[in-house]
Scaffold this motif. Structure first.
Motif, PDB file in Angstrom:
ATOM      1  N   VAL A  81      -9.197 111.852  77.134  1.00 18.10           N
ATOM      2  CA  VAL A  81     -10.172 111.292  78.066  1.00 18.10           C
ATOM      3  C   VAL A  81     -11.141 112.376  78.508  1.00 18.10           C
ATOM      4  N   ASP A  82     -12.330 111.939  78.895  1.00 16.51           N
ATOM      5  CA  ASP A  82     -13.306 112.825  79.512  1.00 16.51           C
ATOM      6  C   ASP A  82     -14.169 111.995  80.451  1.00 16.51           C
ATOM      7  N   ALA A  83     -14.746 112.672  81.444  1.00 13.76           N
ATOM      8  CA  ALA A  83     -15.564 111.981  82.443  1.00 13.76           C
ATOM      9  C   ALA A  83     -17.007 111.803  82.006  1.00 13.76           C
ATOM     10  N   GLU A  84     -17.424 112.476  80.933  1.00 15.31           N
ATOM     11  CA  GLU A  84     -18.813 112.441  80.483  1.00 15.31           C
ATOM     12  C   GLU A  84     -18.927 111.602  79.214  1.00 15.31           C
ATOM     13  N   PRO A  85     -19.725 110.530  79.227  1.00 19.09           N
ATOM     14  CA  PRO A  85     -19.819 109.648  78.066  1.00 19.09           C
ATOM     15  C   PRO A  85     -20.223 110.349  76.774  1.00 19.09           C
ATOM     16  N   GLY A  86     -21.105 111.338  76.852  1.00 18.79           N
ATOM     17  CA  GLY A  86     -21.508 112.050  75.651  1.00 18.79           C
ATOM     18  C   GLY A  86     -20.363 112.835  75.036  1.00 18.79           C
ATOM     19  N   MET A  87     -19.522 113.420  75.880  1.00 16.33           N
ATOM     20  CA  MET A  87     -18.342 114.122  75.374  1.00 16.33           C
ATOM     21  C   MET A  87     -17.394 113.140  74.694  1.00 16.33           C
TER      22      MET A  87
END
Length: 279
Positions: A81-87
């Motif tokens: 998971v990540d909080a940044e959509p691009g990541m």
């Protein structure tokens, strides 16, 4: 913000909100600058957590997917998971065998005890309430499972301090719109301090060690991250007018001479902490 049914809403601090703004749209710039640096301790992190074939792994703050890819390479069943959509988009492309989702600490969209191992590479540097974040990692990790994290040391090693020294030499101060971590939420960035933090949330058999390495890059590559606004240091740089940015760049180039090897390669000593405990 992700909400797990029946669990209420997580409160975002001013620090959390600032981090979201700082990283928004920065996946490409991060991949071209700081990603290789952050990847260095990943194998040791997975070793500490005991990641192997068949283990259910959650990689929190996956970024462009480096840790997730390594865990998949070991035969683990990986969710990232990540909080940044691009990541998230980059990680999903680079690690198609992993289940990659958009999610942010301190609240994750997973059931209690869902994973055997939870790892976070430098994610605690980017959350407003580290203890609450670790409590959430413990919640989603089964009893007896392992939780392993990395953070940067403080004081910083010479290579890590380079950009900050350039900012300071230019007389630039941290803008008010970039709040620091609240004192009551902070902790010592030492082996003892990080180990104590893991112990505070109930982890047992905690081990913490320092890993050091020389990150090899070029002045142009190292400057590209802050010039694009990546991370807090980048937000400080890009908050200046063109004259201010040029002054920081001038000091940066001067300081690089201390850390430049043969052929113009920039050799940056770094140090990080790797801590692991049992849920």
């Amino acid at each position: 913000m992700n909400v797990v049914p029946g669990r209420g809403r997580a409160v975002q601090t001013a620090f959390d909100e600032s981090e979201r703004r700082a990283w928004a749209g920065q996946a490409d710039a991060y991949a071209a600058s700081f990603a290789k640096l952050c990847a260095y301790p990943a194998p040791e992190l997975l070793d500490a957590a005991g990641v192997k074939e068949g283990v259910r792994v959650l990689d929190v703050g996956t970024g462009t997917g480096t840790v997730a890819a390594l865990a998949c390479g070991r035969g683990a069943k990986v969710t990232a998971v990540d909080a940044e959509p691009g990541m998230v988009a980059q990680a999903a492309l680079s690690v198609p065998e992993a289940d990659v989702r958009l999610a942010a600490l301190p609240q994750l969209p997973f059931a209690d005890d869902e994973f055997d191992v939870t790892v976070g590479t430098f994610v605690l540097n980017h959350v407003g309430r580290p203890r609450q974040a670790l409590t959430e990692l413990r919640r989603v990790t089964r009893a007896g499972g392992r939780i392993a994290v990395t953070i940067w040391t403080a004081p910083a090693a010479a290579g890590q301090a380079l950009l900050g020294r350039a900012v300071q030499a230019a007389g630039v101060v941290r803008p008010a719109h970039l709040p620091a971590l609240a004192p009551e939420d902070d902790f010592l960035r030492t082996e003892q301090g990080l180990a104590a933090l893991l112990g505070e949330v109930g982890l047992t058999d905690v081990v913490c060690e320092t890993v050091t390495w020389n990150h090899r890059t070029t002045p142009e590559e190292w400057w590209s991250g802050p010039a694009a606004g990546v991370a807090t240091i980048g937000q400080i740089v890009t908050s200046q007018d063109p004259v201010g940015v040029a002054e920081i760049r001038r000091h940066f180039e001067s300081l690089c001479a201390e850390l430049t090897g043969p052929g113009g390669e920039l050799i940056l000593p770094h140090a990080a902490l790797i801590a692991c405990g049992q849920a």
